[in-house]
Design a protein around this motif. Structure first.
Motif, short mmCIF file in Angstrom:
data_model
loop_
_atom_site.label_atom_id
_atom_site.label_comp_id
_atom_site.label_asym_id
_atom_site.label_seq_id
_atom_site.Cartn_x
_atom_site.Cartn_y
_atom_site.Cartn_z
N ALA A 46 -10.86 -1.45 9.59
CA ALA A 46 -12.17 -2.13 9.47
C ALA A 46 -12.21 -2.80 8.11
N GLN A 47 -11.77 -4.09 8.09
CA GLN A 47 -11.78 -4.79 6.80
C GLN A 47 -13.16 -5.40 6.55
N SER A 48 -13.56 -5.39 5.30
CA SER A 48 -14.85 -5.98 4.98
C SER A 48 -14.77 -7.48 5.22
N MET A 49 -15.89 -8.07 5.61
CA MET A 49 -15.90 -9.49 5.97
C MET A 49 -15.40 -10.38 4.83
N ASP A 50 -15.63 -9.97 3.58
CA ASP A 50 -15.20 -10.78 2.44
C ASP A 50 -13.76 -10.47 2.03
N ARG A 51 -13.12 -9.54 2.76
CA ARG A 51 -11.71 -9.19 2.53
C ARG A 51 -11.46 -8.62 1.14
N THR A 52 -12.39 -7.86 0.62
CA THR A 52 -12.17 -7.21 -0.67
C THR A 52 -11.82 -5.74 -0.49
N GLY A 53 -11.71 -5.28 0.74
CA GLY A 53 -11.34 -3.89 0.95
C GLY A 53 -11.47 -3.53 2.42
N TYR A 54 -11.23 -2.27 2.72
CA TYR A 54 -11.31 -1.86 4.12
C TYR A 54 -11.60 -0.37 4.21
N ALA A 55 -12.15 -0.01 5.35
CA ALA A 55 -12.19 1.40 5.77
C ALA A 55 -11.10 1.55 6.81
N GLY A 61 -17.21 -16.41 13.93
CA GLY A 61 -17.68 -16.31 12.55
C GLY A 61 -16.59 -16.57 11.55
N VAL A 62 -16.98 -16.87 10.33
CA VAL A 62 -16.03 -17.24 9.29
C VAL A 62 -15.02 -16.11 9.09
N GLY A 63 -13.74 -16.52 8.99
CA GLY A 63 -12.69 -15.53 8.78
C GLY A 63 -12.07 -15.00 10.06
N LEU A 64 -12.72 -15.27 11.20
CA LEU A 64 -12.19 -14.74 12.47
C LEU A 64 -11.81 -15.85 13.45
N ARG A 65 -12.08 -17.10 13.06
CA ARG A 65 -11.80 -18.20 13.98
C ARG A 65 -10.30 -18.49 14.01
N GLY A 66 -9.80 -18.67 15.22
CA GLY A 66 -8.40 -19.08 15.37
C GLY A 66 -7.41 -18.13 14.73
N ASP A 122 -6.67 -9.68 5.77
CA ASP A 122 -6.57 -11.11 6.02
C ASP A 122 -6.96 -11.86 4.76
N GLU A 123 -6.52 -13.12 4.68
CA GLU A 123 -6.93 -13.96 3.55
C GLU A 123 -8.42 -14.25 3.66
N PRO A 124 -9.14 -14.24 2.53
CA PRO A 124 -10.55 -14.64 2.61
C PRO A 124 -10.65 -16.11 3.02
N GLN A 125 -11.63 -16.43 3.85
CA GLN A 125 -11.82 -17.80 4.33
C GLN A 125 -13.01 -18.43 3.61
N LEU A 126 -12.98 -19.74 3.56
CA LEU A 126 -14.11 -20.45 2.96
C LEU A 126 -15.15 -20.74 4.02
N MET A 160 2.15 6.61 2.53
CA MET A 160 1.63 5.56 1.65
C MET A 160 1.03 4.43 2.49
N HIS A 161 0.15 3.72 1.85
CA HIS A 161 -0.48 2.61 2.54
C HIS A 161 0.29 1.33 2.31
N THR A 162 0.25 0.49 3.30
CA THR A 162 0.93 -0.79 3.21
C THR A 162 -0.05 -1.82 2.67
N ILE A 163 0.20 -2.25 1.47
CA ILE A 163 -0.65 -3.33 0.93
C ILE A 163 0.31 -4.37 0.40
N ASP A 164 0.43 -5.46 1.15
CA ASP A 164 1.48 -6.43 0.85
C ASP A 164 1.29 -7.10 -0.49
N ASN A 165 0.05 -7.45 -0.75
CA ASN A 165 -0.20 -8.29 -1.91
C ASN A 165 -0.66 -7.40 -3.07
N PRO A 166 0.24 -7.16 -4.04
CA PRO A 166 -0.12 -6.19 -5.09
C PRO A 166 -1.31 -6.65 -5.93
N SER A 167 -1.51 -7.98 -6.02
CA SER A 167 -2.61 -8.45 -6.86
C SER A 167 -3.95 -8.07 -6.23
N ARG A 168 -3.93 -7.81 -4.92
CA ARG A 168 -5.18 -7.44 -4.29
C ARG A 168 -5.37 -5.94 -4.26
#
Ligand SMILES: [Cu+2]
Length: 603
Positions: A337-346, A458-463, A364-368, A1-9
């Motif tokens: 390979a998560q999509s930059m907008d964090r809505t899914g992954y390969a 780039g956004v989402g990868l800083r720090g 990862d959490e989506p960043q603004l 099974m896949h690990t997906i912590d946040n069930p709402s996502r």
């Protein structure tokens, strides 16, 4: 099974079914979760003569049967392995019933009539007909090929090209795997495009909520929060608009396999494994890492670079990166390979044998986006004459009225055509804009103080605690292959209107634009300014894009230059290929809406 912590996502993570091309097996009527059949490896075709057939193939990636467009019945298309110095012949047959087809060889230097862009290189391939491509292979490395007709690329017409070098490779490795990332949708791409035209944020489900609002008030105070909200409202954008087509419709694929299908590449502990990453998606950026392994990047867009060790890299649409890993100490590693907008992954696995799986990280959490991402970083300093890029995130909300410009609401001001052409403009000062942007209903925003920001992950990868590759890490193994200083500069702005889903260069759509004319043999500098709030991977056909640093010095040879929001970047072009060439954003829906130009190289 896949690990997906946040069930709402969880609902956003498509492709939990195994899926794949199941032509001829009759399996596609059965729900795929009942049939997690192992995927066949992608076919590899080797030699100098190739027969490729574009057609329709039943697939099932989500539990719903669909028809994909395929090459030789395969999604992705077969890996083509060429040898530098050979002349290759590729006969491409179009067996589609009604639509024209084409294949473009991405990043390959060739005569203009072999480039495969309908309307520029040739007329396209009519249904029932074939086209014979034939050209000399003058380079080596990792590339790819894809359709340049309508939305066929989104429907499955893309595959890897590997060119073995004539001379021994400077990089030693024991084994290699192609990792081709892509995005699949069950929807008709024409319908997606129509939805975007009607409502550009249709697929953006990361919108901030009223709960976020009160949290912001608590953290930043009411005044700042209201100012920030008003600012975003005025910009007609949601701060989470990182992608316009998302995991709401996309299933992200690795070598044509969903995460549940678990594409697996084998290794023996202690081996040096070369992974050839290709972003063959229509509209998706991916952030790639392999927890537990260092990634040594050795090539970008097919061209060798000085090895650089990282934990993670962002790969824009159409880019390729070659990476060496030395897996040991574990039997399995997840390629994530998560999509930059964090809505899914390969995702897939490197393993010592088939059937193993390592934990899959949470998204990862989506960043603004920040004001710096909008090209407004350091705006206050710019007024004082010393611009500094703001790189930390989250940025403090800026004065909503200081940092941005709404050209549609401003009196038209003709731009100085010469301003911004000298390199001092690369490192600060107020940005000027082409006259065609002013008062233009297709331009909703302009960057006031864009920066190269080559060292920005780039956004989402800083720090994020990981060492992330940036363009400033990339150094070709060679000096500027041309050697001449560019004799002239062309500046082009990436422009758009978010709500209208209109994309263009300098506010002029392809259908209304004149070709960009280059003189055969000239060396010129192209400066791009991103006036939009989205990233655009810009691809020039037929010639290399030799990226420069902040001081106008050559750093790395590429075929696709990623332009993050609010960036200004320059590269050198040697106009050594006569004819008509495509120059465009490689996000398929941006290109289709007008972010495309013809580049014409003439005697
Ligand atoms: Cu674009």
């Amino acid at each position: 099974m896949h690990t997906i912590d946040n069930p709402s996502r969880r609902t956003f993570v498509k492709g939990l079914a195994a899926g794949g091309a199941v032509a001829g097996l009759g399996l596609w009527r059965v729900p795929v979760w009942a049939q997690p059949a192992p995927r066949q490896p992608t076919t590899e075709l080797t030699g100098s003569s190739f027969e490729l057939s574009i057609g329709e193939t039943p697939v099932n990636f989500t539990g719903k049967p669909r028809i994909a467009y395929t090459v030789n019945g395969s999604l992705p298309a077969p890996v083509l392995r060429w040898r530098e110095g050979d002349t290759v012949t590729l006969r491409v047959a179009n067996t589609l019933r009604e639509e024209d087809a084409s294949i473009h060889w991405h990043g390959i230097l060739l005569p203009a009539n072999m480039d495969g862009v309908p309307g520029l290189s040739f007329h396209g391939i009519r249904p029932g007909e074939s086209y014979e491509y034939r050209f000399d292979v003058k380079q080596n490395g990792t590339y790819w090929y894809h359709s340049h007709s309508g939305f066929d690329e989104q429907k499955g017409i893309y595959g890897a090209i590997i060119i073995d070098p004539a001379e021994p490779s400077p990089v030693k490795y024991d084994r290699e795997h192609v990792i081709l990332l892509s995005d699949w949708t069950d929807e008709d791409p024409r319908r997606i495009f129509a939805k975007l035209k009607k409502q550009s944020d249709y697929f953006n489900f990361n919108k901030r909520t009223i709960g976020d609002f009160f949290r912001d008030v608590k953290e930043h105070g009411l005044g700042d929060t209201l100012a920030d909200r008003r600012m975003w409202g005025e910009m007609r954008m949601h701060p989470t608009d990182l992608a316009d087509v998302t995991g709401h419709t996309y299933t992200y694929l690795m070598n044509g396999t969903t995460p549940a299908g678990n594409w697996t590449g084998l290794f023996t502990p202690g081996e040096r494994v070369r992974l050839r990453f290709i972003n063959g998606s229509a509209q998706s950026y991916f952030d790639v890492r392999i927890p537990g392994l260092k990634l040594t990047v050795v090539a970008a867009d097919g061209q060798y670079v000085r090895p650089v060790e990282v934990d993670e890299f962002r790969i824009a649409t159409a880019e390729t990166y070659d990476v060496i890993v030395e897996p040991t100490g574990q039997e399995a590693f997840t390629i994530f390979a998560q999509s930059m907008d964090r809505t899914g992954y390969a995702a897939g696995t490197l393993a010592v044998r088939a059937g193993l799986q390592a934990p899959v990280p949470a998204l990862d959490e989506p960043q603004l986006l920040t004001m710096a991402d909008m090209g407004h970083g350091g705006i206050m300093d710019a007024h004082a004459g010393q611009a500094t890029p703001a790189k930390s995130e989250p940025a403090k909300p800026a004065d909503p009225h200081a940092g941005h410009n709404m050209p549609a609401q401003q009196p038209a001001q003709p731009a100085d055509p010469h301003a911004g052409h000298d390199m001092s403009a690369m490192s600060g000062g107020m940005q000027t804009h082409p006259a065609t942007e002013h008062g233009n209903p297709l331009v909703d925003m302009q960057a006031m103080n864009p920066m190269p920001r080559l060292d920005d992950p780039g956004v989402g990868l800083r720090g994020n605690g990981r060492r992330v590759l940036t363009y400033s890490d990339l150094r070709s193994l060679f000096d500027d292959p041309d050697g001449r200083e560019p004799a002239r500069t062309i500046e082009l702005h990436l422009t758009g209107h978010m709500e209208k889903f209109a994309w263009s260069f300098d506010g002029v759509k392809f259908s209304e634009a004149e070709p960009i004319r280059l003189k055969y043999g000239e060396r010129l500098r192209l400066v791009l300014v991103n006036d939009t709030m989205m990233s655009h991977p810009i691809h020039l056909h037929g010639m290399w894009s030799d990226l420069e640093d902040e001081h106008g010095q050559f750093i790395v040879r590429k075929h696709t230059i990623d332009m993050a929001p609010g960036t200004k970047r320059s590269y050198r072009i040697r106009a050594d290929a006569l004819g008509r060439w495509a120059f465009h954003c490689h996000l398929l829906y941006h290109m289709e809406s007008g972010m495309f130009r013809e580049v014409r190289v003439e005697e």
